[in-house]
Design a protein around this motif. Structure first.
Motif, PDB file in Angstrom:
ATOM      1  N   PRO A   1      10.879   1.519  -3.880  1.00 16.11           N
ATOM      2  CA  PRO A   1      12.135   1.898  -4.537  1.00 16.11           C
ATOM      3  C   PRO A   1      12.650   3.283  -4.155  1.00 16.11           C
ATOM      4  N   ASN A   2      11.802   4.092  -3.502  1.00 15.43           N
ATOM      5  CA  ASN A   2      12.226   5.438  -3.116  1.00 15.43           C
ATOM      6  C   ASN A   2      12.812   5.498  -1.709  1.00 15.43           C
ATOM      7  N   LEU A   3      12.920   4.344  -1.049  1.00 16.34           N
ATOM      8  CA  LEU A   3      13.392   4.303   0.336  1.00 16.34           C
ATOM      9  C   LEU A   3      14.815   4.863   0.431  1.00 16.34           C
ATOM     10  N   LYS A   4      14.977   5.901   1.230  1.00 14.48           N
ATOM     11  CA  LYS A   4      16.270   6.561   1.376  1.00 14.48           C
ATOM     12  C   LYS A   4      16.962   6.222   2.694  1.00 14.48           C
ATOM     13  N   SER A   5      16.175   5.919   3.722  1.00 14.15           N
ATOM     14  CA  SER A   5      16.745   5.653   5.044  1.00 14.15           C
ATOM     15  C   SER A   5      16.154   4.366   5.621  1.00 14.15           C
ATOM     16  N   LEU A   6      17.031   3.430   5.960  1.00 12.50           N
ATOM     17  CA  LEU A   6      16.625   2.172   6.592  1.00 12.50           C
ATOM     18  C   LEU A   6      17.439   2.017   7.869  1.00 12.50           C
ATOM     19  N   LYS A   7      16.763   2.079   9.015  1.00 10.84           N
ATOM     20  CA  LYS A   7      17.446   2.000  10.300  1.00 10.84           C
ATOM     21  C   LYS A   7      16.909   0.802  11.078  1.00 10.84           C
ATOM     22  N   LEU A   8      17.765  -0.156  11.316  1.00 10.66           N
ATOM     23  CA  LEU A   8      17.411  -1.373  12.036  1.00 10.66           C
ATOM     24  C   LEU A   8      18.260  -1.447  13.299  1.00 10.66           C
ATOM     25  N   GLU A   9      17.613  -1.600  14.440  1.00 11.16           N
ATOM     26  CA  GLU A   9      18.326  -1.689  15.706  1.00 11.16           C
ATOM     27  C   GLU A   9      17.812  -2.868  16.510  1.00 11.16           C
ATOM     28  N   ASN A  10      18.731  -3.731  16.910  1.00 11.85           N
ATOM     29  CA  ASN A  10      18.377  -4.885  17.739  1.00 11.85           C
ATOM     30  C   ASN A  10      17.285  -5.734  17.090  1.00 11.85           C
ATOM     31  N   CYS A  11      17.368  -5.894  15.782  1.00 13.68           N
ATOM     32  CA  CYS A  11      16.483  -6.805  15.047  1.00 13.68           C
ATOM     33  C   CYS A  11      17.280  -8.093  14.844  1.00 13.68           C
ATOM     34  N   VAL A  12      17.110  -9.042  15.760  1.00 11.42           N
ATOM     35  CA  VAL A  12      18.069 -10.131  15.908  1.00 11.42           C
ATOM     36  C   VAL A  12      18.049 -11.153  14.771  1.00 11.42           C
TER      37      VAL A  12
ATOM     38  N   ARG B   1       0.785  -1.230   0.000  1.00 13.04           N
ATOM     39  CA  ARG B   1       0.000   0.000   0.000  1.00 13.04           C
ATOM     40  C   ARG B   1       0.823   1.290   0.000  1.00 13.04           C
ATOM     41  N   CYS B   2       2.103   1.189   0.332  1.00  9.54           N
ATOM     42  CA  CYS B   2       2.891   2.410   0.564  1.00  9.54           C
ATOM     43  C   CYS B   2       4.163   2.423  -0.288  1.00  9.54           C
ATOM     44  N   PRO B   3       4.029   2.507  -1.604  1.00  7.80           N
ATOM     45  CA  PRO B   3       5.204   2.446  -2.485  1.00  7.80           C
ATOM     46  C   PRO B   3       6.101   3.678  -2.401  1.00  7.80           C
ATOM     47  N   ASN B   4       5.615   4.748  -1.789  1.00  4.91           N
ATOM     48  CA  ASN B   4       6.388   5.992  -1.744  1.00  4.91           C
ATOM     49  C   ASN B   4       7.123   6.198  -0.423  1.00  4.91           C
ATOM     50  N   LEU B   5       7.262   5.137   0.354  1.00  2.00           N
ATOM     51  CA  LEU B   5       7.933   5.230   1.646  1.00  2.00           C
ATOM     52  C   LEU B   5       9.371   5.725   1.470  1.00  2.00           C
ATOM     53  N   LEU B   6       9.756   6.699   2.294  1.00  2.97           N
ATOM     54  CA  LEU B   6      11.095   7.287   2.222  1.00  2.97           C
ATOM     55  C   LEU B   6      12.004   6.826   3.354  1.00  2.97           C
ATOM     56  N   SER B   7      11.434   6.603   4.524  1.00  5.29           N
ATOM     57  CA  SER B   7      12.267   6.186   5.654  1.00  5.29           C
ATOM     58  C   SER B   7      11.549   5.145   6.498  1.00  5.29           C
ATOM     59  N   LEU B   8      12.315   4.179   6.980  1.00  8.21           N
ATOM     60  CA  LEU B   8      11.783   3.119   7.841  1.00  8.21           C
ATOM     61  C   LEU B   8      12.748   2.898   8.999  1.00  8.21           C
ATOM     62  N   THR B   9      12.216   2.931  10.213  1.00  7.60           N
ATOM     63  CA  THR B   9      13.002   2.660  11.414  1.00  7.60           C
ATOM     64  C   THR B   9      12.350   1.522  12.183  1.00  7.60           C
ATOM     65  N   LEU B  10      13.117   0.480  12.448  1.00  5.71           N
ATOM     66  CA  LEU B  10      12.642  -0.666  13.228  1.00  5.71           C
ATOM     67  C   LEU B  10      13.608  -0.889  14.375  1.00  5.71           C
ATOM     68  N   SER B  11      13.090  -0.927  15.586  1.00  5.40           N
ATOM     69  CA  SER B  11      13.948  -1.126  16.756  1.00  5.40           C
ATOM     70  C   SER B  11      13.300  -2.111  17.726  1.00  5.40           C
ATOM     71  N   GLY B  12      14.053  -3.129  18.095  1.00  5.87           N
ATOM     72  CA  GLY B  12      13.535  -4.118  19.034  1.00  5.87           C
ATOM     73  C   GLY B  12      12.536  -5.075  18.433  1.00  5.87           C
ATOM     74  N   CYS B  13      12.468  -5.152  17.125  1.00  2.00           N
ATOM     75  CA  CYS B  13      11.505  -6.025  16.444  1.00  2.00           C
ATOM     76  C   CYS B  13      12.156  -7.394  16.216  1.00  2.00           C
ATOM     77  N   GLY B  14      12.052  -8.260  17.201  1.00  2.00           N
ATOM     78  CA  GLY B  14      12.784  -9.511  17.188  1.00  2.00           C
ATOM     79  C   GLY B  14      12.349 -10.523  16.153  1.00  2.00           C
ATOM     80  N   HIS B  15      11.169 -10.346  15.538  1.00  3.26           N
ATOM     81  CA  HIS B  15      10.670 -11.329  14.591  1.00  3.26           C
ATOM     82  C   HIS B  15      10.821 -10.901  13.135  1.00  3.26           C
ATOM     83  N   ILE B  16      11.364  -9.726  12.890  1.00  6.43           N
ATOM     84  CA  ILE B  16      11.568  -9.279  11.516  1.00  6.43           C
ATOM     85  C   ILE B  16      12.623 -10.145  10.834  1.00  6.43           C
TER      86      ILE B  16
END
Length: 225
Positions: free
Chosen positions: A140-151, A112-127
């Motif tokens: 395809p426009n995603l500019k920032s991907l931040k993953l923290e403690n996604c084991v 549903r969201c093809p124009n997403l520019l930034s995604l931050t995931l933190s503590g999401c252990g099941h990703i």
């Protein structure tokens, strides 16, 4: 002057100051405010702080979404970031309750969201790597991907970045213990323009069985000697 006498632009501005629950409650009062709630322009930013929030019907997903953040740090959610072989039966049962909550939500984002520019995931252990792969392909426009403690994130995600992160400018994989130094070097080599940060990731002991952990520790001690 009644609030419904304001034009759409003013109402959108007022709604922007409210949290998701308040927006939903206000939208229930009349058709005019429901139209404001359903306006895609209101939903360019979404922030979530618990798995339960993802299952509520108090927000909209659509092409207008540009920035998405899913971050939680509660003690209960931290259970999901423990190695599977270390969990007791109670912890395993708890994790199963929301094992697919985030991944199913992100699949909706892919669709549903093809124009997403930034995604931050933190503590999401099941990703999983596959989930991030689908996001990179569909956004395809995603500019920032931040993953923290996604084991469960591994070098497969890093490889997907080199193949499909065509617009990516920032990549964080902090405290992702199953990411290796070799995988990070491949990203630096193939995507030199990407600002890469991986605090502690390649220096942490990856998920493994107890005997393998002991062997790794013993090997490190021998090297030091």
């Amino acid at each position: 002057m009644h609030i419904t006498q304001l034009n759409q632009e003013c109402l959108l501005h007022l709604f922007s100051f409210l949290d998701k629950n308040s927006r939903k409650n206000l939208a229930k009062t009349c058709h005019k405010l429901l139209e404001v709630f359903q306006d895609p322009l209101l939903w360019s930013w979404l922030n979530f702080h618990s798995p339960v929030e993802l299952e509520k019907n108090n927000f909209l997903l659509g092409p207008a979404l540009k920035h998405l953040s899913i971050c939680w740090y509660s003690q209960r959610v931290k259970v999901c970031n423990i190695e599977d072989w270390m969990k007791n039966n109670f912890q395993k049962d708890f994790c199963k309750r929301h094992e697919n909550t985030v991944s199913d939500f992100l699949l909706d984002v892919c669709n549903r969201c093809p124009n997403l520019l930034s995604l931050t995931l933190s503590g999401c252990g099941h990703i999983t790597d596959d989930c991030i792969l689908q996001l990179l392909k569909n956004c395809p426009n995603l500019k920032s991907l931040k993953l923290e403690n996604c084991v469960r994130i591994t070098d497969h995600t890093l490889e997907a970045v080199t193949l499909y992160g065509v617009s990516l400018q920032t990549l964080h994989v902090d405290f992702c213990r199953n990411v290796t130094q070799a995988g990070l070097e491949r990203v630096r080599e193939k995507c030199p323009s990407v600002m890469l940060r991986a605090e502690r990731s390649a220096n942490m002991i990856p998920d493994s069985k107890p005997e393998k952990v002991m062997l790794e520790k013993a090997s490190r001690k021998l090297v030091q000697l």
